[in-house]
Design a protein around this motif. Structure first.
Motif, PDB file in Angstrom:
ATOM      1  N   PRO A   1       0.809  -1.223   0.000  1.00 63.26           N
ATOM      2  CA  PRO A   1       0.000   0.000   0.000  1.00 63.26           C
ATOM      3  C   PRO A   1       0.841   1.270   0.000  1.00 63.26           C
ATOM      4  CG  PRO A   1      -0.884  -1.571   1.570  1.00 63.26           C
ATOM      5  CD  PRO A   1       0.430  -2.112   1.121  1.00 63.26           C
ATOM      6  N   ALA A   2       1.972   1.258   0.703  1.00 66.19           N
ATOM      7  CA  ALA A   2       2.822   2.448   0.732  1.00 66.19           C
ATOM      8  C   ALA A   2       3.326   2.788  -0.668  1.00 66.19           C
ATOM      9  CB  ALA A   2       4.001   2.229   1.682  1.00 66.19           C
ATOM     10  N   ILE A   3       3.793   1.774  -1.387  1.00 69.17           N
ATOM     11  CA  ILE A   3       4.263   2.012  -2.756  1.00 69.17           C
ATOM     12  C   ILE A   3       3.085   2.375  -3.663  1.00 69.17           C
ATOM     13  CG2 ILE A   3       5.407   0.970  -4.750  1.00 69.17           C
ATOM     14  CD1 ILE A   3       7.014  -0.747  -2.815  1.00 69.17           C
TER      15      ILE A   3
ATOM     16  N   VAL B   1       1.848  -4.161  -7.875  1.00 66.36           N
ATOM     17  CA  VAL B   1       1.941  -3.786  -6.463  1.00 66.36           C
ATOM     18  C   VAL B   1       0.552  -3.639  -5.857  1.00 66.36           C
ATOM     19  CG1 VAL B   1       2.659  -1.949  -4.890  1.00 66.36           C
ATOM     20  CG2 VAL B   1       4.200  -2.701  -6.696  1.00 66.36           C
ATOM     21  N   PHE B   2      -0.357  -3.006  -6.583  1.00 71.56           N
ATOM     22  CA  PHE B   2      -1.721  -2.826  -6.076  1.00 71.56           C
ATOM     23  C   PHE B   2      -2.382  -4.180  -5.848  1.00 71.56           C
ATOM     24  CE2 PHE B   2      -6.241  -2.043  -6.279  1.00 71.56           C
ATOM     25  CZ  PHE B   2      -6.400  -0.838  -5.605  1.00 71.56           C
TER      26      PHE B   2
ATOM     27  N   SER C   1      -2.789  -9.345   0.138  1.00 72.26           N
ATOM     28  CA  SER C   1      -2.231  -9.434   1.489  1.00 72.26           C
ATOM     29  C   SER C   1      -3.133  -8.756   2.507  1.00 72.26           C
ATOM     30  CB  SER C   1      -0.828  -8.815   1.528  1.00 72.26           C
ATOM     31  OG  SER C   1      -0.859  -7.458   1.109  1.00 72.26           O
ATOM     32  N   GLY C   2      -3.900  -7.745   2.091  1.00 67.61           N
ATOM     33  CA  GLY C   2      -4.826  -7.085   3.000  1.00 67.61           C
ATOM     34  C   GLY C   2      -6.012  -7.946   3.375  1.00 67.61           C
TER      35      GLY C   2
ATOM     36  N   MET D   1      -5.154   7.530  -0.917  1.00 66.41           N
ATOM     37  CA  MET D   1      -4.914   8.365   0.260  1.00 66.41           C
ATOM     38  C   MET D   1      -6.078   8.280   1.239  1.00 66.41           C
ATOM     39  SD  MET D   1      -3.450  12.246   0.485  1.00 66.41           S
ATOM     40  CE  MET D   1      -1.857  11.664  -0.105  1.00 66.41           C
ATOM     41  N   ILE D   2      -7.306   8.182   0.725  1.00 64.06           N
ATOM     42  CA  ILE D   2      -8.456   8.019   1.623  1.00 64.06           C
ATOM     43  C   ILE D   2      -8.345   6.698   2.372  1.00 64.06           C
ATOM     44  CG2 ILE D   2     -10.965   7.733   1.718  1.00 64.06           C
ATOM     45  CD1 ILE D   2     -11.191   9.601  -0.654  1.00 64.06           C
TER      46      ILE D   2
END
Length: 466
Positions: free
Chosen positions: A26-28, A65-66, A72-73, A141-142
């Motif tokens: 998520p950070a990337i 990545v998404f 993983s979430g 970002m939300i």
């Protein structure tokens, strides 16, 4: 069946292992989504094909990545229900709605426009496609907003009451969402996401520049990444300082562990290095700067900084782990700022794209953002122990009533499956990074922005040597 750890420790290790994988993606995703939005906006404004081609280079990385972040979430959600049922029961009336808001306001937004963003570049109009990219970026970002609100409430709970069956219930949702540590934690994490992406992009670009210094796309990528490092790293240091002051106010025991102070004192030194010995309550072989910890934390060289002995020893976290993870995070943050300054000096001298040692260091720094996030997350989460809800709900009272062999077996299964599945995904990402970001001959030579194209100095960040 076997038993390596007791049930609670095995459940904690399983959660730590899975969150360590999850938080990276998520950070990337957050940083890349905004980077892609900027690239596409510059392409629409200037009409320069270089922006579109760099966008196409990174959109494939973003998609992978998404996807890994989503998978993983999902695992995290199930794990909380299976291994931490008592925690789920007691905090569900507060954390459940917050996670629901994340799905409704963020995940649906991302899912609704992600397909258009990924596959609609040649199928819908440019403005509609750009709008879809903006919505995905805003959605990431939300999502971070709600996730950080949940975590921050667990760190600094507010706006709650406890009902007759021992559950936390909200009495003021504004205080729940905007709890005391949330603004600082949210800002710190979003800046970390941008820096993580910047150094990843910069490292990939530097690798291609070492292979071919004439690669215009690599120059653009490297220049934009170094601008981000130069501008955002100092802001992150300030945000981290403010976050530390907030932690001192609301979680002083965590600060004591981070600083390695067993005795509270005025004019406390800043311990740079050493090894905390919990049994003897001292730090061996320490290198310290007198009064600097008091100056940083209280802005007064004689200010009082709490020590671990100000709190019950049964409530102490794992002091060596918190102590060293904090120093790793700070060291990486300072290294990022130094690389940003180095790049600025190289840019002024006209050597941004020819400084070989800068490029080699940039390659080494490519994973620095992910390492800093992991170190910061360990500092935050281990420093909160032995509580899941700080000061209110202990970790041992949050776990499910499971047998240790069952949790150990699932821990082993998670380790094996994660290394196979996500290892393959990360291997594929490296294959994508090895692709040369090629450009056609019609691209305008870098370093020669044209007023007729409406290019401002800010938009020409890639200009060679400027």
């Amino acid at each position: 069946m076997f038993e390596l750890f007791d049930a609670v420790l095995a459940a904690r290790l399983q959660f730590a292992f899975t969150i360590a994988f999850h938080i990276i993606f998520p950070a990337i995703s957050i940083g890349l989504a905004w980077y892609l939005m900027v690239l596409q906006g510059l392409w629409l404004k200037t009409g320069r094909d270089i922006y579109r081609r760099v966008w196409r280079y990174w959109i494939k990385v973003f998609a992978v990545v998404f996807g890994m972040g989503v998978v993983s979430g999902i695992v995290m959600s199930y794990q909380i229900g299976t291994n931490w049922s008592e925690f789920s029961d007691k905090t569900g009336p507060i954390l459940g709605p917050l996670m629901g808001y994340e799905v409704l306001t963020a995940f649906f937004l991302e899912a609704g426009f992600l397909g258009v963003m990924l596959f609609g570049a040649d199928r819908v109009g440019r403005k509609l496609h750009f709008f879809a990219t903006i919505m995905v970026a805003v959605g990431t970002m939300i999502s971070g907003f709600w996730i950080l609100s949940v975590n921050s409430w667990m760190q600094t709970p507010a706006g709650y009451a406890i009902n007759e069956v021992g559950q936390f219930i909200a009495v003021d949702w504004w205080q729940v969402v905007f709890n005391p540590s949330f603004p600082y934690r949210f800002a710190h994490m979003m800046l970390a996401a941008f820096l993580t992406t910047a150094f990843l992009v910069g490292g990939v670009a530097a690798w291609h520049l070492l292979k071919d210094r004439s690669n215009s796309a690599a120059k653009l990528m490297f220049s934009m990444a170094m601008w981000m490092a130069l501008i955002v790293s100092p802001i992150q240091i300030v945000a981290g300082d403010l976050h530390g002051l907030n932690t001192l106010e609301h979680q002083p025991m965590k600060i004591a562990a981070m600083e390695g102070h067993f005795e509270g004192q005025q004019g406390a030194p800043l311990i740079l290095f050493g090894w905390p010995d919990v049994e003897r309550e001292t730090v061996h072989a320490k290198v310290a700067v007198p009064k600097l910890a008091s100056l940083i934390l209280t802005h007064d060289p004689e200010g009082y900084v709490p020590g671990l002995n100000d709190f019950p020893k049964a409530d102490w976290p794992n002091v060596p782990l918190v102590f060293w993870s904090f120093r790793i995070m700070v060291a990486i943050g300072l290294a990022m700022a130094l690389v940003g300054l180095w790049s600025a000096w190289a840019r002024i001298r006209g050597r941004l794209f020819t400084a070989s040692w800068l490029h080699r260091v940039a390659i080494l720094m490519a994973p620095s953002g992910t390492l800093a996030i992991l170190a910061g997350w360990i500092t935050t989460e281990v420093g909160r122990q032995p509580y899941t809800v700080y000061g209110l709900l202990r970790t041992i009272d949050s776990a499910s009533p499971l047998d240790a062999p069952a949790v150990n077996a699932s821990l082993l299964a998670f380790v094996v499956v994660y290394f196979v599945v996500f290892g393959a995904g990360i291997f594929y990402l490296f294959k994508l990074f090895q692709r040369t970001p090629s450009l056609n001959e019609r691209d305008i030579k870098l370093g020669q922005p044209r007023k007729a194209a409406g290019i401002t100095p800010i938009q020409g960040l890639h200009q060679e040597g400027h």
